[in-house]
Design an enzyme around this catalytic site. Structure first.
Site, PDB file in Angstrom:
ATOM      1  N   TYR A   9       0.806  -1.221   0.000  1.00  0.00           N
ATOM      2  CA  TYR A   9       0.000   0.000   0.000  1.00  0.00           C
ATOM      3  C   TYR A   9       0.844   1.279   0.000  1.00  0.00           C
ATOM      4  CZ  TYR A   9      -4.271  -2.659   0.835  1.00  0.00           C
ATOM      5  OH  TYR A   9      -5.335  -3.508   0.698  1.00  0.00           O
ATOM      6  N   THR A 116       6.717   1.882   8.994  1.00  0.00           N
ATOM      7  CA  THR A 116       6.510   2.443  10.332  1.00  0.00           C
ATOM      8  C   THR A 116       7.231   1.578  11.355  1.00  0.00           C
ATOM      9  OG1 THR A 116       4.372   3.269   9.678  1.00  0.00           O
ATOM     10  CG2 THR A 116       4.760   3.023  12.042  1.00  0.00           C
ATOM     11  N   LYS A 198       6.330   9.648  13.861  1.00  0.00           N
ATOM     12  CA  LYS A 198       5.368   8.837  13.110  1.00  0.00           C
ATOM     13  C   LYS A 198       4.391   8.122  14.052  1.00  0.00           C
ATOM     14  CE  LYS A 198       3.227   6.283  10.391  1.00  0.00           C
ATOM     15  NZ  LYS A 198       2.427   6.603   9.240  1.00  0.00           N
ATOM     16  N   ARG A 205      -4.184  10.395  16.881  1.00  0.00           N
ATOM     17  CA  ARG A 205      -5.481  10.133  16.257  1.00  0.00           C
ATOM     18  C   ARG A 205      -6.236   9.037  17.014  1.00  0.00           C
ATOM     19  NH1 ARG A 205      -7.973  11.977  11.742  1.00  0.00           N
ATOM     20  NH2 ARG A 205      -9.113  10.534  10.410  1.00  0.00           N
ATOM     21  N   HIS A 236     -15.724  25.522  18.916  1.00  0.00           N
ATOM     22  CA  HIS A 236     -14.737  26.236  19.735  1.00  0.00           C
ATOM     23  C   HIS A 236     -13.422  26.276  18.947  1.00  0.00           C
ATOM     24  CE1 HIS A 236     -11.771  26.931  22.848  1.00  0.00           C
ATOM     25  NE2 HIS A 236     -12.747  27.267  23.686  1.00  0.00           N
ATOM     26  N   ARG A 238     -10.419  26.011  19.701  1.00  0.00           N
ATOM     27  CA  ARG A 238      -9.321  25.117  20.086  1.00  0.00           C
ATOM     28  C   ARG A 238      -9.799  23.695  20.402  1.00  0.00           C
ATOM     29  NH1 ARG A 238      -8.147  30.004  21.367  1.00  0.00           N
ATOM     30  NH2 ARG A 238      -9.415  29.949  23.248  1.00  0.00           N
ATOM     31  N   CYS A 252      -2.706   0.906  10.881  1.00  0.00           N
ATOM     32  CA  CYS A 252      -1.895   1.961  11.504  1.00  0.00           C
ATOM     33  C   CYS A 252      -2.439   2.383  12.856  1.00  0.00           C
ATOM     34  CB  CYS A 252      -1.870   3.166  10.569  1.00  0.00           C
ATOM     35  SG  CYS A 252      -1.490   2.684   8.894  1.00  0.00           S
ATOM     36  N   TYR A 311     -11.974  -1.580   6.622  1.00  0.00           N
ATOM     37  CA  TYR A 311     -11.765  -0.879   7.889  1.00  0.00           C
ATOM     38  C   TYR A 311     -12.313   0.534   7.877  1.00  0.00           C
ATOM     39  CZ  TYR A 311      -7.664   1.967   6.508  1.00  0.00           C
ATOM     40  OH  TYR A 311      -6.820   2.898   5.946  1.00  0.00           O
TER      41      TYR A 311
HETATM   42  N1  SAJ Z   1     -12.008   6.522  12.503  1.00  0.00           N
HETATM   43  C1  SAJ Z   1     -12.976   6.796  13.452  1.00  0.00           C
HETATM   44  N2  SAJ Z   1     -13.320   8.094  13.690  1.00  0.00           N
HETATM   45  C2  SAJ Z   1     -12.722   9.130  13.019  1.00  0.00           C
HETATM   46  C3  SAJ Z   1     -11.717   8.859  12.080  1.00  0.00           C
HETATM   47  C4  SAJ Z   1     -11.374   7.539  11.843  1.00  0.00           C
HETATM   48  O1  SAJ Z   1     -13.551   5.888  14.073  1.00  0.00           O
HETATM   49  O2  SAJ Z   1     -13.089  10.279  13.282  1.00  0.00           O
HETATM   50  C5  SAJ Z   1     -11.621   5.139  12.225  1.00  0.00           C
HETATM   51  C6  SAJ Z   1     -11.756   4.741  10.773  1.00  0.00           C
HETATM   52  O3  SAJ Z   1     -13.062   4.390  10.439  1.00  0.00           O
HETATM   53  C7  SAJ Z   1     -10.784   3.580  10.669  1.00  0.00           C
HETATM   54  C8  SAJ Z   1      -9.682   3.990  11.630  1.00  0.00           C
HETATM   55  O4  SAJ Z   1     -10.229   4.982  12.484  1.00  0.00           O
HETATM   56  O5  SAJ Z   1     -11.357   2.369  11.095  1.00  0.00           O
HETATM   57  C9  SAJ Z   1      -8.433   4.524  10.977  1.00  0.00           C
HETATM   58  O6  SAJ Z   1      -8.775   5.314   9.843  1.00  0.00           O
HETATM   59  P1  SAJ Z   1      -8.133   6.736   9.527  1.00  0.00           P
HETATM   60  O7  SAJ Z   1      -8.813   7.246   8.315  1.00  0.00           O
HETATM   61  O8  SAJ Z   1      -8.163   7.586  10.722  1.00  0.00           O
HETATM   62  O9  SAJ Z   1      -6.588   6.432   9.301  1.00  0.00           O
HETATM   63  P2  SAJ Z   1      -5.773   5.395   8.382  1.00  0.00           P
HETATM   64  O10 SAJ Z   1      -5.416   4.222   9.227  1.00  0.00           O
HETATM   65  O11 SAJ Z   1      -6.448   5.131   7.103  1.00  0.00           O
HETATM   66  O12 SAJ Z   1      -4.435   6.264   8.097  1.00  0.00           O
HETATM   67  C10 SAJ Z   1      -3.692   6.765   9.186  1.00  0.00           C
HETATM   68  C11 SAJ Z   1      -3.358   8.239   8.940  1.00  0.00           C
HETATM   69  N3  SAJ Z   1      -2.781   8.814  10.140  1.00  0.00           N
HETATM   70  C12 SAJ Z   1      -3.181  10.024  10.634  1.00  0.00           C
HETATM   71  O13 SAJ Z   1      -4.070  10.658  10.144  1.00  0.00           O
HETATM   72  C13 SAJ Z   1      -2.444  10.538  11.821  1.00  0.00           C
HETATM   73  C14 SAJ Z   1      -2.403   8.376   7.745  1.00  0.00           C
HETATM   74  O14 SAJ Z   1      -2.012   9.713   7.567  1.00  0.00           O
HETATM   75  C15 SAJ Z   1      -1.154   7.498   7.994  1.00  0.00           C
HETATM   76  O15 SAJ Z   1      -0.268   7.556   6.876  1.00  0.00           O
HETATM   77  C16 SAJ Z   1      -1.631   6.065   8.147  1.00  0.00           C
HETATM   78  O16 SAJ Z   1      -2.486   6.003   9.306  1.00  0.00           O
HETATM   79  C17 SAJ Z   1      -0.418   5.166   8.330  1.00  0.00           C
HETATM   80  O17 SAJ Z   1      -0.079   4.428   7.371  1.00  0.00           O
HETATM   81  O18 SAJ Z   1       0.237   5.227   9.372  1.00  0.00           O
END
Ligand code: SAJ
Length: 405
Positions: A9, A116, A198, A205, A236, A238, A252, A311
């Site tokens: 990927y 990573t 990283k 998140r 808000h 912040r 991730c 996912y």
């Molecule tokens: N999710 C939630 N609520 C949200 C956002 C996401 O429940 O508000 C869930 C999604 O449905 C999913 C999971 O979290 O199941 C992860 O999805 P994601 O879209 O947040 O992230 P990834 O795993 O697709 O990609 C992340 C990203 N990291 C950050 O935003 C900090 C991406 O930039 C990284 O490159 C990637 O991990 C990685 O390869 O590390």
């Protein structure tokens, strides 16, 4: 010439992007079938803009092979799984790839690890390989990827990047290689800082999503609408709370934070709790569905279907997906009920009871758990007729029989 090792990927789009921007690139993967597919002119996963990028790179001369090349720069982007028991990173793929690079690399080559890795992985597992092989001439670099599945091609070009190197000059040289396609700011730092940033980004998140998930549980007990609470709180200047959901999947966000917990078990308590909170969500949704079934007198779980196996929305990746987690919880604790499953993005059979068309899926169902908000269904509850909807992603809109988290 750049040899990209690992064409998954991250490795594939990175290799294609470099090749499309004038860099001579050879892509290497140990998976013969994957290499054969790429050489037959086909990409190996679905991603917005990937096919176009692939043809540009092919025209620019990219080639794919199972062999490691002799060249000046290597980019290793192989997977780094984590050991589910001790929660530590499993660096074996990275180590194996780096070892093979050392066998073929000419004097003074640069070895960039993009995979990573947890802080100290290069020092603990990669640097010793150089010492053992007497290859201190090789320059080590860590250039963690940051692109988000679903928007990878755009983010490869526009995201800021981090380059960690022992030597600033090497760091700047690798930064200019990435600058062939990357329009974002490139920060050059040391290797451990790059490793840590990283993992910290994904942990941030994970923790934020865990907070939203906990709020969802609190609001349900308190009889409040969590989505409205978050929407207004986020006004808000912040505050920026993410969205609650049926769990956290992908390779991730549910994985990388464990590297910190695994390495600092006495200290990383808050992170551990956040991961556990996220991990509790699939079963929480299932319990919600069982309650709704009871309320509506549905006793037969074959009348309940699960929409979505990936996912998250509009990707074809099922790794660590909340649906898979939910099925595991169902099998382990709740007596293996067999619900029908459908995901338009997943063509191969990943789980039993998977069907491959919406019509086949809906037949005989009285209730649907919408685990993924693919564009196919987002904002279109009518596609499910008058069936009861469990909507943990809040994508179905309001309705008499739409149950949110
Ligand atoms: N999710 C939630 N609520 C949200 C956002 C996401 O429940 O508000 C869930 C999604 O449905 C999913 C999971 O979290 O199941 C992860 O999805 P994601 O879209 O947040 O992230 P990834 O795993 O697709 O990609 C992340 C990203 N990291 C950050 O935003 C900090 C991406 O930039 C990284 O490159 C990637 O991990 C990685 O390869 O590390």
């Amino acid at each position: 010439m750049v040899n990209v090792i690992g064409l998954g990927y991250i490795g594939l789009p990175t290799a294609l992007m470099m090749a499309s921007h004038g860099v001579e690139v050879v892509g290497t993967d140990y998976d013969e079938e994957l290499v054969a597919t790429l050489n037959a002119g086909k990409t190996t996963f679905k991603e917005e803009g990937l096919d176009e990028l692939f043809s540009t790179a092919l025209n620019a001369g990219i080639t794919f092979t199972t062999e490691y090349q002799s060249c000046d720069t290597y980019i290793v982007s192989v997977p780094t799984p984590y050991d589910k028991l001790d929660k530590k990173i499993d660096p074996s793929y990275v180590v194996a790839a780096c070892k093979t690079v050392l066998d073929v690399a000419p004097q003074g080559a640069t070895l960039v690890v993009e995979s990573t890795i947890s802080p100290n992985t290069i020092d603990r597992f990669v640097r010793p390989l150089l010492e053992e092989a007497g290859r201190q001439d090789i320059a080590l670099v860590h250039a963690p990827e940051r692109i988000i599945p679903g928007n990878m091609v755009y983010e490869l070009v526009h995201n800021n990047r981090t380059i960690g190197a022992d030597d600033v000059e090497v760091g700047e040289r690798v930064a200019s290689l990435y600058a062939s396609f990357c329009e974002g700011e490139i920060s050059v730092t040391d290797i451990r800082t790059a490793e840590m940033t990283k993992v910290v980004e994904n942990t941030f998140r994970a923790v934020n999503i865990a907070f939203a998930n906990e709020l969802a549980k609190v609001c349900r007990i308190g009889g409040m609408d969590v989505y409205e609470v978050i929407r207004i709180a986020n006004k808000h200047p912040r505050v920026n709370i993410l969205q609650p959901g049926p769990g956290v999947g992908g390779h991730c966000i549910p994985v990388d934070p464990w590297f910190l917990v695994g390495d600092y078990p006495e200290t990383a308590n808050f992170i551990r709790l956040a991961l556990q909170t996220n991990f509790s969500m699939p079963e929480y949704v299932l319990q919600r569905a069982y309650e709704a079934m009871k309320e509506h007198g549905i006793t037969d779980s074959s009348k309940v279907g699960i929409y979505g196996l990936t996912y998250k929305e509009d990707v074809d990746d099922v790794r660590e997906s909340p649906t898979l987690q939910m099925l595991e919880a169902q099998a382990e604790h709740l007596g293996g009920a067999q619900m029908k499953i459908y995901d338009p993005w997943v063509e191969t059979d990943v789980v039993p009871n998977q069907v491959h068309s919406m019509d086949e899926f809906l037949e005989g169902l009285e209730m649907v758990i919408v685990m993924v908000g693919h564009s196919q269904v987002k904002g279109k509850p009518e596609l499910f007729g008058n069936r009861i909807l469990i909507d943990p992603r809040n994508v179905m809109g309001k309705g008499k029989f739409v149950y949110k988290l």
